[in-house]
Motif scaffolding. Structure first.
Motif, PDB file in Angstrom:
ATOM      1  N   THR A 128      26.904  32.788  18.380  1.00  0.00           N
ATOM      2  CA  THR A 128      26.290  33.329  17.157  1.00  0.00           C
ATOM      3  C   THR A 128      25.664  34.705  17.390  1.00  0.00           C
ATOM      4  OG1 THR A 128      24.205  32.138  17.535  1.00  0.00           O
ATOM      5  CG2 THR A 128      25.857  31.054  16.179  1.00  0.00           C
ATOM      6  N   GLY A 183      23.305  29.909   5.197  1.00  0.00           N
ATOM      7  CA  GLY A 183      22.964  30.241   6.574  1.00  0.00           C
ATOM      8  C   GLY A 183      22.687  31.719   6.758  1.00  0.00           C
ATOM      9  N   ALA A 190      28.503  31.536   7.765  1.00  0.00           N
ATOM     10  CA  ALA A 190      27.637  31.419   6.592  1.00  0.00           C
ATOM     11  C   ALA A 190      28.326  31.945   5.345  1.00  0.00           C
ATOM     12  CB  ALA A 190      26.325  32.164   6.834  1.00  0.00           C
ATOM     13  N   TYR A 218      19.929  29.202   8.740  1.00  0.00           N
ATOM     14  CA  TYR A 218      20.233  28.264   9.832  1.00  0.00           C
ATOM     15  C   TYR A 218      18.981  27.904  10.637  1.00  0.00           C
ATOM     16  CZ  TYR A 218      25.330  29.078   9.388  1.00  0.00           C
ATOM     17  OH  TYR A 218      26.630  29.146   8.939  1.00  0.00           O
ATOM     18  N   ASN A 244      23.809  24.055   7.620  1.00  0.00           N
ATOM     19  CA  ASN A 244      23.815  23.421   8.944  1.00  0.00           C
ATOM     20  C   ASN A 244      22.897  22.208   8.917  1.00  0.00           C
ATOM     21  OD1 ASN A 244      21.285  24.653   9.078  1.00  0.00           O
ATOM     22  ND2 ASN A 244      21.493  25.188  11.235  1.00  0.00           N
ATOM     23  N   SER A 247      19.018  22.671   8.783  1.00  0.00           N
ATOM     24  CA  SER A 247      18.537  22.972   7.436  1.00  0.00           C
ATOM     25  C   SER A 247      18.525  21.715   6.580  1.00  0.00           C
ATOM     26  CB  SER A 247      19.409  24.041   6.786  1.00  0.00           C
ATOM     27  OG  SER A 247      19.321  25.266   7.489  1.00  0.00           O
ATOM     28  N   ASP A 272      27.703  20.364  10.781  1.00  0.00           N
ATOM     29  CA  ASP A 272      27.651  20.436  12.252  1.00  0.00           C
ATOM     30  C   ASP A 272      27.921  19.070  12.851  1.00  0.00           C
ATOM     31  OD1 ASP A 272      27.114  23.154  12.573  1.00  0.00           O
ATOM     32  OD2 ASP A 272      24.941  22.869  12.693  1.00  0.00           O
TER      33      ASP A 272
END
Length: 344
Positions: A128, A183, A190, A218, A244, A247, A272
Motif C-alpha cells: 500500500t 478507503g 479504494a 482504511y 476494508n 472499517s 479482506d
C-alpha cells in the motif's frame, strides 16, 4: 559456535544508529568522514565474515528480500505470512520493515528504501504505497498499488468485482439505502471498490446518493468518525459496505455505541477477511481477498527479477469471493426501521 555479529552490534560498538552504519558502509552522503572511519574500524574488529553488512560490502548482495509496510496491521501481517511461505525454500531471507512512524505519512517508502537498499536488502515488496513510484536501484514490486501510473510490477485483488459482489448481496437481501465507507483515495483498490459499489447500485436501478458515502481511509479511527456521521444523517442507511474489515469493525463498534443491533437494525459487510473478521460473537460478513497469496505472488515476482528471468505478467489481479456471515440480514419493516431511526 560463536554468536553471529549483526548490524546492531556494529552500531552499538561505534556509538551510532543502524541507519548511520548503513550509510557509512555504502559511502552515502550525510555521514562525517570521522564517523565513516569509526564504523569501518568496528566492522574490521568484529570480524564480520557472516554478517549482512560485510557480505554486502564484498559482493553488493545480501540474500535478503524486504517487505516494507506503513504499519503492522492485520492486512500487512497476512501479506508477510504469504511472502515468508513463498521464500521458505528459496535462497532468500525475509526482512519486514515498518517505515512510517506517523501512520500513512507520504513518502515513507522512499525513506525506507534509502536506509535499506544495498546494505540490508536486495529487493523489496512495498505494501500500500503512498507515492506513484519509488526510485531505487533494486527490484521492487507493489501490493495494492497507488492510483498513479508506476513502472513497477504490481499484485492486487479484484477490488471492482469484490465491491460489486458485496453491494449486490445487500441489494438481494432487500436493502435500497446502502451506505459506503470508502478507503484511501490514493490507492487503486479504494477507487475500484467505490466504482464496484456504484456499479452494483446502477445495475439494481438504485440512484447513487452521495450523502450515503463517507471516507474511512482504511483506518479504524477515521472510520469510526465517518460511521458516526453516516448513521446520524436524517435517513440513515439500513446497510453499509466498508472498503476494508477494520472499517467494518469500526462500524460495528459505533452501532453498538448508539444502540443499534446488527444485523436487526443495520447490516454491515467488509472487505479482506482478516482473521479477526470470523472471531466475533457475530462474525463479520465480508469479501475475501487472498492476502497470503498476494504476498506469495509478489515474492515469486521478486525472485524471478533477482535471478534475471522475465516475468510472465507484470500486473497480476487475483479473484475475490463473498463470505456471508452473521452481520448481514434483510432490512426491517418500514415502521420498525423508522422507530430505530428515531432512537439514533
Amino acid at each position: 559456535m560463536s554468536k553471529r555479529t549483526t548490524i546492531h552490534d556494529v552500531a552499538k560498538a561505534a556509538g551510532v544508529s543502524v541507519a548511520t552504519v548503513s550509510k557509512a558502509v555504502n559511502g552515502r552522503y550525510g555521514v562525517a568522514s570521522a564517523t565513516v572511519e569509526r564504523v569501518n574500524e568496528v566492522v574490521r574488529e568484529l570480524g564480520y565474515e557472516s554478517s549482512l553488512v560485510a557480505s554486502s560490502m564484498r559482493s553488493r548482495a545480501t540474500g535478503v528480500v524486504g517487505v516494507l509496510v506503513a504499519d503492522f496491521e492485520p492486512f500487512s501481517a497476512e501479506i508477510l505470512k504469504g511472502v515468508g511461505l513463498a521464500l521458505r525454500d528459496s535462497r532468500f531471507d525475509l526482512l519486514a520493515y515498518s517505515g512510517s512512524k506517523h501512520g500513512q505519512s507520504e513518502g515513507w517508502e522512499r525513506r525506507s528504501l534509502s536506509r535499506l537498499s544495498g546494505t540490508l536488502i536486495d529487493a523489496a515488496i512495498i505494501v500500500t504505497p503512498t507515492v506513484v513510484g519509488a526510485s531505487s536501484e533494486i527490484p521492487l514490486v507493489a501490493i495494492d498499488p497507488h492510483t498513479g501510473r508506476a513502472d513497477l510490477p504490481t499484485v492486487e485483488s479484484d477490488s471492482l468485482e469484490g465491491a460489486r459482489m458485496a453491494t449486490r448481496y445487500l441489494v438481494e437481501l432487500g436493502h435500497t439505502r446502502i451506505g459506503f465507507l470508502a478507503g484511501r483515495p490514493d490507492l487503486r483498490s479504494a477507487v475500484l471498490r467505490e466504482s464496484g459499489y456504484r456499479l452494483a447500485l446502477s445495475e439494481a436501478g438504485i440512484t447513487y446518493d452521495p450523502h450515503l458515502t463517507r471516507v474511512g481511509m482504511y483506518h479504524p479511527r477515521t472510520a469510526r468518525d465517518a460511521a458516526m456521521a453516516l448513521l446520524r444523517i436524517p435517513r440513515p442507511p439500513t446497510a453499509i459496505f466498508a472498503a476494508n474489515d477494520l472499517s467494518a469493525i469500526a462500524i460495528l463498534e459505533v452501532a453498538h455505541q448508539i444502540g443499534l443491533e446488527v444485523p436487526r437494525d443495520l447490516s454491515v459487510i467488509g472487505f479482506d477477511d482478516i482473521p479477526e473478521a470470523s472471531q466475533f460473537s457475530s462474525p463479520l460478513s465480508t469479501i475475501r481477498q487472498p492476502m497470503r497469496r498476494l504476498g506469495a505472488e509478489a515474492a515469486k515476482m521478486l525472485v524471478l527479477l533477482l535471478n534475471g528471468e522475465p516475468l510472465p505478467a507484470t500486473h497480476l489481479v487475483l479473484p475475490t469471493r463473498l463470505v456471508p456471515r452473521a452481520t448481514t440480514a434483510p432490512p426491517r419493516t418500514d415502521s420498525a426501521q423508522a422507530d430505530s431511526s428515531r432512537r439514533r
